[in-house]
Design a protein around this motif. Structure first.
Motif, short mmCIF file in Angstrom:
data_model
loop_
_atom_site.label_atom_id
_atom_site.label_comp_id
_atom_site.label_asym_id
_atom_site.label_seq_id
_atom_site.Cartn_x
_atom_site.Cartn_y
_atom_site.Cartn_z
N VAL A 130 0.82 -1.21 0.00
CA VAL A 130 0.00 0.00 0.00
C VAL A 130 0.86 1.26 0.00
O VAL A 130 0.35 2.35 -0.22
N LEU A 131 2.16 1.11 0.24
CA LEU A 131 3.07 2.26 0.25
C LEU A 131 3.71 2.43 -1.11
O LEU A 131 4.05 1.45 -1.77
N ASN A 132 3.92 3.69 -1.51
CA ASN A 132 4.65 3.92 -2.75
C ASN A 132 6.16 3.82 -2.45
O ASN A 132 6.58 3.69 -1.30
N GLU A 133 6.95 3.89 -3.50
CA GLU A 133 8.40 3.71 -3.34
C GLU A 133 9.02 4.76 -2.40
O GLU A 133 9.87 4.44 -1.58
N GLN A 134 8.59 5.99 -2.53
CA GLN A 134 9.14 7.04 -1.66
C GLN A 134 8.76 6.79 -0.20
O GLN A 134 9.58 6.98 0.69
N GLN A 135 7.54 6.34 0.05
CA GLN A 135 7.13 6.05 1.41
C GLN A 135 7.93 4.88 1.99
O GLN A 135 8.33 4.91 3.15
N ARG A 136 8.20 3.88 1.16
CA ARG A 136 9.04 2.76 1.64
C ARG A 136 10.45 3.25 1.95
O ARG A 136 11.06 2.82 2.95
N VAL A 173 5.59 10.57 6.30
CA VAL A 173 5.45 9.82 7.56
C VAL A 173 3.98 9.73 7.96
O VAL A 173 3.49 8.66 8.33
N ALA A 174 3.27 10.84 7.86
CA ALA A 174 1.84 10.84 8.19
C ALA A 174 1.07 9.87 7.29
O ALA A 174 0.19 9.13 7.77
N GLU A 175 1.41 9.84 6.02
CA GLU A 175 0.74 8.92 5.08
C GLU A 175 1.08 7.47 5.39
O GLU A 175 0.23 6.59 5.27
N ILE A 176 2.32 7.20 5.78
CA ILE A 176 2.73 5.85 6.17
C ILE A 176 1.91 5.39 7.37
O ILE A 176 1.37 4.27 7.38
N LEU A 177 1.83 6.24 8.38
CA LEU A 177 1.07 5.89 9.59
C LEU A 177 -0.39 5.63 9.26
O LEU A 177 -1.00 4.68 9.75
N ALA A 231 -1.73 4.82 6.22
CA ALA A 231 -1.88 3.67 5.33
C ALA A 231 -1.72 2.34 6.06
O ALA A 231 -2.41 1.36 5.74
N LEU A 232 -0.81 2.31 7.02
CA LEU A 232 -0.55 1.07 7.76
C LEU A 232 -1.33 0.99 9.06
O LEU A 232 -1.18 0.02 9.81
N ASN A 233 -2.13 2.03 9.33
CA ASN A 233 -2.93 2.08 10.55
C ASN A 233 -2.05 1.91 11.79
O ASN A 233 -2.33 1.10 12.67
N LEU A 234 -0.99 2.70 11.84
CA LEU A 234 -0.06 2.65 12.96
C LEU A 234 -0.23 3.88 13.83
O LEU A 234 -0.60 4.95 13.35
N ARG A 235 0.08 3.72 15.08
CA ARG A 235 -0.15 4.76 16.09
C ARG A 235 0.85 5.91 16.02
O ARG A 235 0.49 7.07 16.18
N ASP A 236 2.13 5.57 15.83
CA ASP A 236 3.17 6.59 15.86
C ASP A 236 4.42 6.10 15.14
O ASP A 236 4.44 4.99 14.60
N ARG A 237 5.45 6.94 15.14
CA ARG A 237 6.69 6.61 14.44
C ARG A 237 7.37 5.37 15.02
O ARG A 237 7.99 4.61 14.29
#
Length: 86
Positions: free
Chosen positions: A19-25, A55-59, A61-67
């Motif tokens: 679900v992440l694009n290359e830049q997000q990975r 970072v906000a989009e990663i969190l 997209a992956l339904n994560l709480r924080d960094r």
């Protein structure tokens, strides 16, 4: 994911990364290596503001709480290989 944002199993993580694009990975790999936003920006040749957005989009997209949960996720997904302690 459990309440702490940590995974309960490893099977879904590889497909979750899709679900992440290359830049997000790339940003996630840098986060997992412990780089600060300004360092990530320099390494990836993007602005610090763009790093924050990714970072906000990663969190999201992956339904994560924080960094920290994102760093744990990256390690559990095998994005980063740590040397074994001696």
């Amino acid at each position: 994911m459990n309440a702490w944002g940590l995974s309960t199993g490893g099977a879904a993580q590889a497909q979750d990364l899709a679900v992440l694009n290359e830049q997000q990975r790339a940003v996630l790999r840098c986060l997992a290596r412990g780089l600060a936003d300004h360092e990530i920006a320099r390494v990836l040749a993007i602005s610090v503001r763009q790093v924050g957005y990714e970072v906000a989009e990663i969190l999201r997209a992956l339904n994560l709480r924080d960094r920290i949960a994102a760093v744990v996720f990256a390690h559990e997904a095998g994005m980063i290989k740590l040397p074994l302690p001696r």
